[in-house]
Design an enzyme around this catalytic site. Sequence first.
Site, PDB file in Angstrom:
ATOM      1  N   HIS A   1      -6.927  -5.575   8.381  1.00  0.00           N
ATOM      2  CA  HIS A   1      -7.125  -4.734   9.562  1.00  0.00           C
ATOM      3  C   HIS A   1      -7.590  -5.545  10.762  1.00  0.00           C
ATOM      4  CE1 HIS A   1      -6.419  -0.855   7.788  1.00  0.00           C
ATOM      5  NE2 HIS A   1      -6.988  -1.319   6.700  1.00  0.00           N
TER       6      HIS A   1
ATOM      7  N   GLU B   1      11.575  -2.314   1.212  1.00  0.00           N
ATOM      8  CA  GLU B   1      10.300  -3.005   0.973  1.00  0.00           C
ATOM      9  C   GLU B   1      10.032  -3.186  -0.513  1.00  0.00           C
ATOM     10  OE1 GLU B   1       7.175  -0.747   2.888  1.00  0.00           O
ATOM     11  OE2 GLU B   1       8.067   1.161   2.304  1.00  0.00           O
TER      12      GLU B   1
HETATM   13  C1  PEP Z   1       5.649  -3.081   5.421  1.00  0.00           C
HETATM   14  O1  PEP Z   1       5.441  -2.887   4.220  1.00  0.00           O
HETATM   15  O2  PEP Z   1       6.106  -4.146   5.880  1.00  0.00           O
HETATM   16  C2  PEP Z   1       5.321  -2.044   6.415  1.00  0.00           C
HETATM   17  C3  PEP Z   1       5.628  -2.195   7.690  1.00  0.00           C
HETATM   18  O3  PEP Z   1       4.661  -0.958   5.965  1.00  0.00           O
HETATM   19  P1  PEP Z   1       3.063  -0.895   5.770  1.00  0.00           P
HETATM   20  O4  PEP Z   1       2.490  -2.173   6.328  1.00  0.00           O
HETATM   21  O5  PEP Z   1       2.636   0.323   6.489  1.00  0.00           O
HETATM   22  O6  PEP Z   1       2.954  -0.788   4.293  1.00  0.00           O
HETATM   23 MG    MG Z   2       5.012  -0.867   3.526  1.00  0.00          MG
END
Ligand code: PEP
Ligand code: MG
Length: 577
Positions: free
Chosen positions: A190, A432
């Site tokens: 974060h 992903e």
């Molecule tokens: C990712 O997995 O790259 C993505 C953009 O989703 P998050 O970071 O919200 O899991």
């Molecule tokens: Mg993600």
Amino acid sequence: MKTLKGIGGSKGYAAGTAILKRGQAKPEKYAVTDGAAEEARFRKAQDVCEARFAELEERAVRDIGPDEAEIFGAYRMILRDDAFFKKAIDRSKSDSVNIEYAIYEECRGVMGMFEAMDDPYLKERAADIENVCNEVILCLSGGGSDFAIEAGSVSDVIVVAEDLTPAETVKMDKSRIRGFVTEKGGITSHTVILAKALGIPAIIGAEGIMGELSGKERLILDAYEGTVGINPDDAAFADFMKTCDKDKELQLQYGLSAGQPANTIDGFHIDVLVNTGDADSIKAFDAGKCDGIGLLRTEFIYMGRSDYPDENAQYEAYSDIARRASGKEVIIRTLDIGGDKQLGYMDIPKENNPFLGYRAIRLCLDRPEVFHTQLRAILRASSCGNVKVMFPMIVTLEELRSAKECVEKAKRSLRADGLPFNENIAVGIMVETPAAALLADLLAKEADFFSIGSNDLIQYVTATDRMNDRVQYLYDSCNLSVLRAIRMVAQSAVREGIPWGICGEVASDERLLPVWIALGVSELSIVQSQVGKIKHLIGRLSKAGLAPEIERMYALGSIEEVKAFLDGMLLELREAR
Ligand code: PEP
Ligand code: MG
């Protein structure tokens, strides 16, 4: 000058004064005979802390806003919680130990209880109790000033901490913060995400830095290289400031590029959009300085509440953003809860492997009424702008088909209600998971677009928890396994003629930009503060020129070879600027 090495999480240069943000203080333990005197010491510290919180509250209202200031009211309530502190006073008397040690022990006991709970809201409250105890202990041990007050007396602050919680980072008065340095934290933590959004340089993984500093040292941060210089002499400081000035000039150029279309030297166009999904980035979204929103994380609407948001509340939020985008694309990702993001009212059962469990599209398909409400809200917002819908964590064709059927059902219900929406709304998926990458040829026939979620893709391809510090060395975008997976997805998308983009953190990685261009990326979705730089760099590269170079990179082996190769290209590019 002593130099420490970490990882540049949010790139840039910064100089300023080190202010240390300490974690839970570990007070010395010593025997006492007069329990009443210890209680009196505590009462005095309680008053001092109360005044301190009141001062912080006032400053927070003035500098940040009344919402952010509320936390200090909560701190004052915790401070006056006699049931909690009475236990510490009793312990001090019965064990004949100093009061600060008794508070420390009581706090640890309570933290242990909270840690066993799943509810993130309660965990946040536990962190508040810990912060308050920390203050009282600091005050009792003679460590007079707390972080915020110390930082308040310095104009250029470099925050140095073991780690920072999102709440801590948000609470800070960012107008004086020039940089962050933490010992822990990953590149998708974060702190890094927030620092990037604010355009503040951040170095993470600077092990041992807390031990090197006592506070108020002069620091110079090179967050491109990940180095922290401690107490540079005047000559080194002057050199560093020259480098900063050059960088500032470049930043000006980037600012100009942000609002312009990004085309490579040989005329290949790439849209550069932004990722949003928290109050800060939504507020900061400026359609004039990017090509739209490539990822709207919708979890923020579901957080900080005691029940699901209704359709109208969601519609208001989505349509407001769609209107602000002034006709530019807005990709709304359906709810991606589960994994590390849990919400009490959703009643998600405890799992051994939450990242491999009940999350994202799995949860939505299992709770059709929740999904239906969100889809209706998104569809309604599609009548207010260029809205697209995207599903996270797809691993099968069946999931995509079921999710699309849910969209159709939501459309039918809106038609029946006579509510307007875009009949031809584009429906895409995030790639992903390794499954989605391996099925990309088939998924590309049924999805309108792909957006690669590299944050998760790297974690699943390399079997490396993206939040786990001990294995961060394996979480590497330059592992050819990851780059091959991305190439596979790109080739399938190009073959089927659908656009493909990247919305994970690697989309703004300068080093990898030539790879994305050579593979023919249609859009990159990144934090707003990086848009100008990425567009500027795109304008200095040639897709056709890069293609054979990147082919050579794909023929390499180890992570280090890949990095050295790409760094060589980057160096040439920097020299050409
Ligand atoms: C990712 O997995 O790259 C993505 C953009 O989703 P998050 O970071 O919200 O899991
Ligand atoms: Mg993600």
